[in-house]
Design a protein around this motif. Structure first.
Motif, short mmCIF file in Angstrom:
data_model
loop_
_atom_site.label_atom_id
_atom_site.label_comp_id
_atom_site.label_asym_id
_atom_site.label_seq_id
_atom_site.Cartn_x
_atom_site.Cartn_y
_atom_site.Cartn_z
N ILE A 169 -68.60 -74.27 -53.80
CA ILE A 169 -70.06 -74.20 -53.85
C ILE A 169 -70.48 -72.75 -53.64
N LEU A 170 -71.70 -72.48 -54.04
CA LEU A 170 -72.29 -71.15 -53.81
C LEU A 170 -73.43 -71.34 -52.82
N VAL A 171 -73.37 -70.61 -51.73
CA VAL A 171 -74.41 -70.73 -50.70
C VAL A 171 -75.32 -69.50 -50.77
N SER A 172 -76.60 -69.75 -50.75
CA SER A 172 -77.58 -68.68 -50.92
C SER A 172 -78.73 -68.92 -49.97
N SER A 173 -79.50 -67.87 -49.66
CA SER A 173 -80.70 -68.17 -48.86
C SER A 173 -81.97 -67.84 -49.62
#
Ligand SMILES: *Cc1c(COP(=O)(O)O)cnc(C)c1O
Length: 421
Positions: free
Chosen positions: A286-290
């Motif tokens: 997964i790609l985690v971003s804010s």
């Protein structure tokens, strides 16, 4: 199935809470699950149980050394498409006899390096390539093991940029010309013709195109054998799709795919190779971003994330869909609202989703793009001088950075200003 689940209201990668990783490495970042990678590889092995087989992971999907090592340690072979990938596979401990070399434009140098280092087979895609490979092998006093990639003229019914099995695509030789081309290959002193190769495209969500292609390959096997070719290996390519939109997609499972392979080619007494990439790595990452800002536009609200098209290009390149979910589990019944979800890059194409229904989000909250383990990090660039984002591998309750984010100095120092300036 994957190993990214909510636990106590927080999205975890295996036993690691994602905010912990975010704190350690900063956002955005990719995170991969060892358990999912292992499970997906094993699904293919189980699906082909009873058939002499080698699962060659198509490493262009995700070629981080740690990911390769996980699969190599399980006994996986690798499908490589460049000299660089060959070196990566070897560096991860994959022996040459488990590496197949695909691709339409192999250079002499790539051929030489793979022959000298050890290679299971080259999947040849054209007559000029065949002539060159024979020459290179002869110059080393060797015979290169080859299959010939045939183009079965089958519609894979996938996105046009990842369909490869129609006659208008650049891949393989038309199956109608196979007899002629195999006769040429058989006459070349530097080649040992071992089999047939086919790969019709990526993200296939039905079995039927595979069946059409594999039945054609089975027929071809019989007729080439009748002409005296010792066809003993079939490379059936990759391409099995994954559910990107979990609420309404259910592509065939590896077991069903394996059963189809057995049905189509199981009675030929051949060694079977498959080259899955996306299905092994896609849902293992997964790609985690804010969220940087929530911007109220004219008639629409924008979620501006710190991830962008340079980090995950699939939405802008293939109009691909990714589920995007909040890392903090929303309260049940919380009403959703439509957002355009975008990155900070100066292009309108830097849009991940339009009018996506999401629970309300605020600045600094974390979101996760699911199914980002394949064709994610490997396709990233530093456009807008945005550093390549870190990759993290999780195993149970441990996590490790498997590629670090470069500093701005490291990025700038790769450029060389000539002394005359
Ligand atoms: C890209 C590719 C694969 C892998 O396709 P996936 O859809 O990722 O499974 C396999 N074989 C060849 C020759 C490819 O080009």
């Amino acid at each position: 199935m994957d190993h990214f689940l909510y636990r106590d209201g927080i999205l975890h990668a295996e036993d690691v809470a994602l905010p912990r990783i975010a704190e350690a490495v900063g956002t955005p970042f990719y995170v991969y699950s060892t358990a999912t990678l292992t499970r997906h590889y094993q699904l293919f092995k189980d699906a082909l149980d009873g058939v002499d087989n080698l699962v060659c992971y198509a490493m262009k999907a995700n070629s981080n050394q740690a990911v390769l090592k996980v699969l190599a340690d399980l006994g996986a072979g690798m499908d490589v498409v460049s000299g660089g990938e060959y070196v990566r596979a070897r560096a991860a401990g994959v022996p040459g006899e488990r590496i197949v070399f695909s691709g339409v434009g192999k250079t002499r140098e790539e051929m030489r390096d793979a022959l000298a280092g050890g290679i299971r087979q080259f999947n040849i895609e054209s007559e000029p390539e065949m002539l060159v490979l024979s020459e290179v092998a002869q110059s080393l006093g060797m015979k290169a093991p080859v299959t010939i990639r045939v183009n079965p003229d089958v519609d894979a019914r996938t996105h046009e940029k990842i369909a490869t099995g129609k006659s208008e695509n650049k891949f393989g030789i038309p199956i109608a010309r196979a007899h002629e081309v195999y006769a040429l290959a058989g006459s070349l002193p530097g080649l040992d013709v071992v089999g047939i190769d086919v790969h019709i495209g990526s993200q296939l969500t039905e079995l039927e195109p595979f069946e059409q292609a594999y039945l054609k390959v089975a027929d071809l096997t019989r007729s080439l054998r009748a002409e005296g070719h010792n066809i003993r290996r079939l490379d059936l390519g990759g391409g099995l799709g994954i559910p990107y939109e979990r609420s309404n997609e259910a592509p065939p499972l590896p077991t069903e795919y394996g059963a189809l392979i057995k049905k189509c080619v199981g009675d030929l007494g051949v060694e079977v190779e498959i080259e899955p990439g996306r299905l092994i790595a896609g849902n293992a990452g997964i790609l985690v971003s804010s969220v940087i800002y929530v911007k109220e536009g004219e008639g629409r609200d924008f979620l501006i994330l710190d991830a962008a098209m340079n980090d995950l290009v699939r939405p802008s390149m293939y109009s691909a869909y990714h589920d995007i979910i909040p890392v903090v589990e929303p309260a049940p019944g919380l009403e959703k609202q439509p957002y355009d979800i975008v990155g900070p890059v100066c292009e309108s194409g830097d849009t991940f989703a339009k009018q996506r229904e999401m629970v309300p989000l605020k600045a600094n909250e974390l979101v996760a793009f699911r199914s980002a383990g394949a064709y994610g990090a490997v396709m990233a660039s530093e456009y807008n001088t945005r550093p390549l984002i870190p990759e993290v591998l999780v195993q149970d309750d441990q996590f490790a950075v498997i590629r670090a984010r470069p500093t701005f100095d490291e990025m700038i120092n790769r450029d060389i200003v000539p002394e005359w300036l």
